[in-house]
Design an enzyme around this catalytic site. Structure first.
Site, PDB file in Angstrom:
ATOM      1  N   GLU A  81      47.679 -13.632 -29.952  1.00 19.41           N
ATOM      2  CA  GLU A  81      49.009 -13.404 -30.511  1.00 19.41           C
ATOM      3  C   GLU A  81      49.974 -12.919 -29.433  1.00 19.41           C
ATOM      4  O   GLU A  81      49.750 -11.888 -28.818  1.00 19.41           O
ATOM      5  CB  GLU A  81      48.936 -12.370 -31.646  1.00 19.41           C
ATOM      6  CG  GLU A  81      48.043 -12.783 -32.799  1.00 19.41           C
ATOM      7  CD  GLU A  81      48.569 -14.007 -33.564  1.00 19.41           C
ATOM      8  OE1 GLU A  81      49.717 -14.437 -33.315  1.00 19.41           O
ATOM      9  OE2 GLU A  81      47.813 -14.524 -34.419  1.00 19.41           O
ATOM     10  N   CYS A 144      48.022  -6.658 -39.423  1.00 21.61           N
ATOM     11  CA  CYS A 144      47.745  -6.994 -38.021  1.00 21.61           C
ATOM     12  C   CYS A 144      49.034  -6.938 -37.198  1.00 21.61           C
ATOM     13  O   CYS A 144      49.070  -6.342 -36.116  1.00 21.61           O
ATOM     14  CB  CYS A 144      47.090  -8.369 -37.909  1.00 21.61           C
ATOM     15  SG  CYS A 144      45.387  -8.362 -38.514  1.00 21.61           S
ATOM     16  N   HIS A 166      43.439 -12.837 -33.154  1.00 27.81           N
ATOM     17  CA  HIS A 166      43.033 -13.154 -34.524  1.00 27.81           C
ATOM     18  C   HIS A 166      41.802 -14.059 -34.470  1.00 27.81           C
ATOM     19  O   HIS A 166      41.759 -15.010 -33.679  1.00 27.81           O
ATOM     20  CB  HIS A 166      44.160 -13.900 -35.250  1.00 27.81           C
ATOM     21  CG  HIS A 166      44.965 -13.020 -36.152  1.00 27.81           C
ATOM     22  ND1 HIS A 166      46.335 -13.042 -36.178  1.00 27.81           N
ATOM     23  CD2 HIS A 166      44.596 -12.105 -37.099  1.00 27.81           C
ATOM     24  CE1 HIS A 166      46.772 -12.167 -37.087  1.00 27.81           C
ATOM     25  NE2 HIS A 166      45.744 -11.588 -37.654  1.00 27.81           N
TER      26      HIS A 166
END
Ligand code: PCA
Length: 197
Positions: A81, A144, A166
């Site tokens: 991410e 998250c 993730h």
């Protein structure tokens, strides 16, 4: 070779699941990877409190790098991410029963932060191992993203690097043929990513 400190976190289960692949994988990592000593921490799936647990541990051990790992049900690849955004929007309640709609994480905080770890190197290294992975530009607006944004805000302007990975469901979590990945493969990918940091 100088020894560096890595704080790596995984989440407890949520959304009616009995396991979370993020913690299953993180808990299986060795104590030392490449030039890093590894401290593992399981964190709650709760807005604010998840990030607070990471910050408390980081203040205790002063890591060079913080990597948080979370489950992304439905994704078929390991996703690095790149961005944390200043918004909370939940389609299901967190584990404390909180379900925010369109709230900022940090009032008057800036819109977004880029992750500060070497994402490109990690993606390339994991790809080289033949494991499905990709760069991602959306960590969602659930817990998250809350953890990623809050950490990037907290450690902005410091030497502490922050990243988020993730991971897909494990095969035993899939009931309707959703994409998944074997736990051993996720553990190899995390190892390999850390070596590439
Ligand atoms: N995944 C959720 C929160 C906890 C987890 O493992 C998310 O993607 O926001």
């Amino acid at each position: 070779m100088s020894i560096k400190k890595l704080l790596i976190t995984g989440f407890e289960p949520f959304d009616g699941q009995s396991i979370n692949p993020s913690w299953e994988a993180v808990s299986r990592l060795p104590e030392k990877i490449g030039e890093y000593t590894v401290t593992k921490l399981k964190i709650p799936v709760e807005f604010s409190r998840g990030a607070e647990c990471v910050i408390k541990k980081a203040e205790e051990i002063s890591p060079d790098v913080i990597l948080c790992v979370g489950q992304a049900g439905g994704r078929e690849k390991i996703c690095f991410e790149r961005i944390g955004v200043n918004i909370r929007n939940a389609s299901i309640a967190d584990n404390a029963g909180v379900k925010p709609t369109d709230e900022p994480i940090i009032k008057d905080g800036r819109e977004a932060f880029f992750s500060t770890v070497a994402n490109r190197q990690m993606v390339d290294a994991v790809k080289d191992k033949g494991i499905a992975c990709a760069m991602s530009y959306h960590a969602g607006a659930y817990v998250c993203n809350d953890v990623l944004y809050t950490l990037l805000h907290r450690f902005n302007g410091t030497d502490v690097k922050v990243g988020f990975i993730h991971v897909p469901y494990l095969p035993e979590q899939t009931t309707k043929g959703e994409p998944c990945m074997e736990l051993d493969e996720i553990v190899v990918a995390l190892n390999c990513a850390i070596e590439a940091l």
